[in-house]
Design a protein around this motif. Structure first.
Motif, PDB file in Angstrom:
ATOM      1  N   ASP A  64      25.242  45.200  45.306  1.00 55.17           N
ATOM      2  CA  ASP A  64      25.407  45.886  44.017  1.00 55.17           C
ATOM      3  C   ASP A  64      26.799  46.491  43.890  1.00 55.17           C
ATOM      4  O   ASP A  64      27.444  46.372  42.847  1.00 55.17           O
ATOM      5  CB  ASP A  64      24.346  46.963  43.820  1.00 55.17           C
ATOM      6  CG  ASP A  64      22.990  46.390  43.453  1.00 55.17           C
ATOM      7  OD1 ASP A  64      22.891  45.168  43.263  1.00 55.17           O
ATOM      8  OD2 ASP A  64      22.036  47.169  43.352  1.00 55.17           O
ATOM      9  N   PHE A  65      27.267  47.124  44.956  1.00 56.92           N
ATOM     10  CA  PHE A  65      28.612  47.708  44.888  1.00 56.92           C
ATOM     11  C   PHE A  65      29.689  46.627  44.840  1.00 56.92           C
ATOM     12  O   PHE A  65      30.721  46.817  44.206  1.00 56.92           O
ATOM     13  CB  PHE A  65      28.862  48.692  46.031  1.00 56.92           C
ATOM     14  CG  PHE A  65      28.506  50.099  45.653  1.00 56.92           C
ATOM     15  CD1 PHE A  65      29.225  50.781  44.681  1.00 56.92           C
ATOM     16  CD2 PHE A  65      27.441  50.736  46.249  1.00 56.92           C
ATOM     17  CE1 PHE A  65      28.897  52.071  44.309  1.00 56.92           C
ATOM     18  CE2 PHE A  65      27.100  52.036  45.882  1.00 56.92           C
ATOM     19  CZ  PHE A  65      27.831  52.702  44.920  1.00 56.92           C
ATOM     20  N   GLN A  66      29.462  45.498  45.468  1.00 53.81           N
ATOM     21  CA  GLN A  66      30.425  44.399  45.366  1.00 53.81           C
ATOM     22  C   GLN A  66      30.534  43.924  43.917  1.00 53.81           C
ATOM     23  O   GLN A  66      31.632  43.673  43.413  1.00 53.81           O
ATOM     24  CB  GLN A  66      30.019  43.236  46.271  1.00 53.81           C
ATOM     25  CG  GLN A  66      30.194  43.528  47.741  1.00 53.81           C
ATOM     26  CD  GLN A  66      29.619  42.432  48.622  1.00 53.81           C
ATOM     27  OE1 GLN A  66      29.015  41.471  48.143  1.00 53.81           O
ATOM     28  NE2 GLN A  66      29.807  42.578  49.924  1.00 53.81           N
ATOM     29  N   ILE A  67      29.403  43.808  43.253  1.00 55.10           N
ATOM     30  CA  ILE A  67      29.387  43.388  41.848  1.00 55.10           C
ATOM     31  C   ILE A  67      30.092  44.419  40.976  1.00 55.10           C
ATOM     32  O   ILE A  67      30.932  44.078  40.138  1.00 55.10           O
ATOM     33  CB  ILE A  67      27.939  43.158  41.365  1.00 55.10           C
ATOM     34  CG1 ILE A  67      27.340  41.945  42.070  1.00 55.10           C
ATOM     35  CG2 ILE A  67      27.874  43.004  39.844  1.00 55.10           C
ATOM     36  CD1 ILE A  67      25.840  41.801  41.897  1.00 55.10           C
ATOM     37  N   LEU A  68      29.761  45.682  41.166  1.00 54.75           N
ATOM     38  CA  LEU A  68      30.382  46.743  40.374  1.00 54.75           C
ATOM     39  C   LEU A  68      31.879  46.837  40.658  1.00 54.75           C
ATOM     40  O   LEU A  68      32.680  47.005  39.735  1.00 54.75           O
ATOM     41  CB  LEU A  68      29.693  48.079  40.635  1.00 54.75           C
ATOM     42  CG  LEU A  68      28.241  48.167  40.152  1.00 54.75           C
ATOM     43  CD1 LEU A  68      27.579  49.433  40.694  1.00 54.75           C
ATOM     44  CD2 LEU A  68      28.155  48.114  38.643  1.00 54.75           C
ATOM     45  N   ASP A  69      32.255  46.712  41.927  1.00 53.52           N
ATOM     46  CA  ASP A  69      33.679  46.737  42.275  1.00 53.52           C
ATOM     47  C   ASP A  69      34.418  45.613  41.562  1.00 53.52           C
ATOM     48  O   ASP A  69      35.505  45.817  41.024  1.00 53.52           O
ATOM     49  CB  ASP A  69      33.876  46.586  43.783  1.00 53.52           C
ATOM     50  CG  ASP A  69      33.540  47.834  44.572  1.00 53.52           C
ATOM     51  OD1 ASP A  69      33.286  48.893  43.960  1.00 53.52           O
ATOM     52  OD2 ASP A  69      33.526  47.737  45.815  1.00 53.52           O
ATOM     53  N   TYR A  70      33.846  44.416  41.595  1.00 54.66           N
ATOM     54  CA  TYR A  70      34.491  43.266  40.965  1.00 54.66           C
ATOM     55  C   TYR A  70      34.697  43.502  39.466  1.00 54.66           C
ATOM     56  O   TYR A  70      35.738  43.173  38.913  1.00 54.66           O
ATOM     57  CB  TYR A  70      33.661  41.997  41.192  1.00 54.66           C
ATOM     58  CG  TYR A  70      34.297  40.773  40.594  1.00 54.66           C
ATOM     59  CD1 TYR A  70      35.324  40.109  41.262  1.00 54.66           C
ATOM     60  CD2 TYR A  70      33.889  40.288  39.354  1.00 54.66           C
ATOM     61  CE1 TYR A  70      35.921  38.994  40.711  1.00 54.66           C
ATOM     62  CE2 TYR A  70      34.490  39.168  38.795  1.00 54.66           C
ATOM     63  CZ  TYR A  70      35.501  38.524  39.476  1.00 54.66           C
ATOM     64  OH  TYR A  70      36.096  37.429  38.923  1.00 54.66           O
ATOM     65  N   GLU A  71      33.700  44.086  38.837  1.00 53.00           N
ATOM     66  CA  GLU A  71      33.764  44.283  37.389  1.00 53.00           C
ATOM     67  C   GLU A  71      34.627  45.474  36.975  1.00 53.00           C
ATOM     68  O   GLU A  71      35.355  45.416  35.986  1.00 53.00           O
ATOM     69  CB  GLU A  71      32.353  44.473  36.831  1.00 53.00           C
ATOM     70  CG  GLU A  71      32.295  44.652  35.340  1.00 53.00           C
ATOM     71  CD  GLU A  71      32.674  43.399  34.552  1.00 53.00           C
ATOM     72  OE1 GLU A  71      33.061  43.558  33.380  1.00 53.00           O
ATOM     73  OE2 GLU A  71      32.598  42.285  35.097  1.00 53.00           O
ATOM     74  N   PHE A  72      34.563  46.570  37.729  1.00 51.72           N
ATOM     75  CA  PHE A  72      35.151  47.830  37.253  1.00 51.72           C
ATOM     76  C   PHE A  72      36.318  48.373  38.064  1.00 51.72           C
ATOM     77  O   PHE A  72      37.004  49.275  37.605  1.00 51.72           O
ATOM     78  CB  PHE A  72      34.086  48.923  37.182  1.00 51.72           C
ATOM     79  CG  PHE A  72      32.996  48.622  36.210  1.00 51.72           C
ATOM     80  CD1 PHE A  72      33.250  48.579  34.847  1.00 51.72           C
ATOM     81  CD2 PHE A  72      31.715  48.363  36.646  1.00 51.72           C
ATOM     82  CE1 PHE A  72      32.241  48.299  33.941  1.00 51.72           C
ATOM     83  CE2 PHE A  72      30.694  48.087  35.748  1.00 51.72           C
ATOM     84  CZ  PHE A  72      30.967  48.051  34.398  1.00 51.72           C
ATOM     85  N   PHE A  73      36.508  47.873  39.260  1.00 54.19           N
ATOM     86  CA  PHE A  73      37.568  48.441  40.096  1.00 54.19           C
ATOM     87  C   PHE A  73      38.877  47.770  39.738  1.00 54.19           C
ATOM     88  O   PHE A  73      39.298  46.795  40.318  1.00 54.19           O
ATOM     89  CB  PHE A  73      37.247  48.305  41.568  1.00 54.19           C
ATOM     90  CG  PHE A  73      37.879  49.345  42.437  1.00 54.19           C
ATOM     91  CD1 PHE A  73      38.216  50.589  41.953  1.00 54.19           C
ATOM     92  CD2 PHE A  73      38.118  49.084  43.770  1.00 54.19           C
ATOM     93  CE1 PHE A  73      38.789  51.554  42.754  1.00 54.19           C
ATOM     94  CE2 PHE A  73      38.699  50.040  44.587  1.00 54.19           C
ATOM     95  CZ  PHE A  73      39.029  51.264  44.086  1.00 54.19           C
ATOM     96  N   ASN A  74      39.529  48.320  38.762  1.00 51.00           N
ATOM     97  CA  ASN A  74      40.746  47.788  38.189  1.00 51.00           C
ATOM     98  C   ASN A  74      41.846  47.664  39.243  1.00 51.00           C
ATOM     99  O   ASN A  74      42.018  48.546  40.069  1.00 51.00           O
ATOM    100  CB  ASN A  74      41.190  48.719  37.056  1.00 51.00           C
ATOM    101  CG  ASN A  74      42.349  48.167  36.285  1.00 51.00           C
ATOM    102  OD1 ASN A  74      43.455  48.125  36.795  1.00 51.00           O
ATOM    103  ND2 ASN A  74      42.088  47.753  35.068  1.00 51.00           N
TER     104      ASN A  74
END
Length: 85
Positions: A64-74
């Motif tokens: 889940d954090f990998q997905i969120l990082d990919y999407e939001f971690f500019n």
């Protein structure tokens, strides 16, 4: 507070993730499944949509954090973060 997206603030996800992990990551008595429940409680709109259908497993906490990082971690945030350290 809930995390929606980075639309208004590029650092919103960075602050959310830092706060969330600092609060729960070192609490060994709480399983990753339980931490995943808390994570989903604090996400809304697009952020929640990205991970809401993943099953509640120990491994999926990290996924889940990998997905969120990919999407939001500019990338700009990553650069600034490295520059601070």
């Amino acid at each position: 507070s809930d995390f929606l997206d980075n639309a208004a603030d590029l650092f919103a996800y960075y602050r959310f993730k830092s706060s969330f992990l600092n609060t729960l990551i070192n609490v060994n008595e709480v399983s990753k499944c339980t931490k995943l429940v808390y994570l989903k409680l604090y996400l809304s709109v697009w952020a929640l949509t990205l991970i809401e259908n993943l099953s509640m497993t120990e491994d999926n906490f990290d996924v889940d954090f990998q997905i969120l990082d990919y999407e939001f971690f500019n990338k700009d945030v990553k650069f600034v973060n490295k520059a601070w350290h």
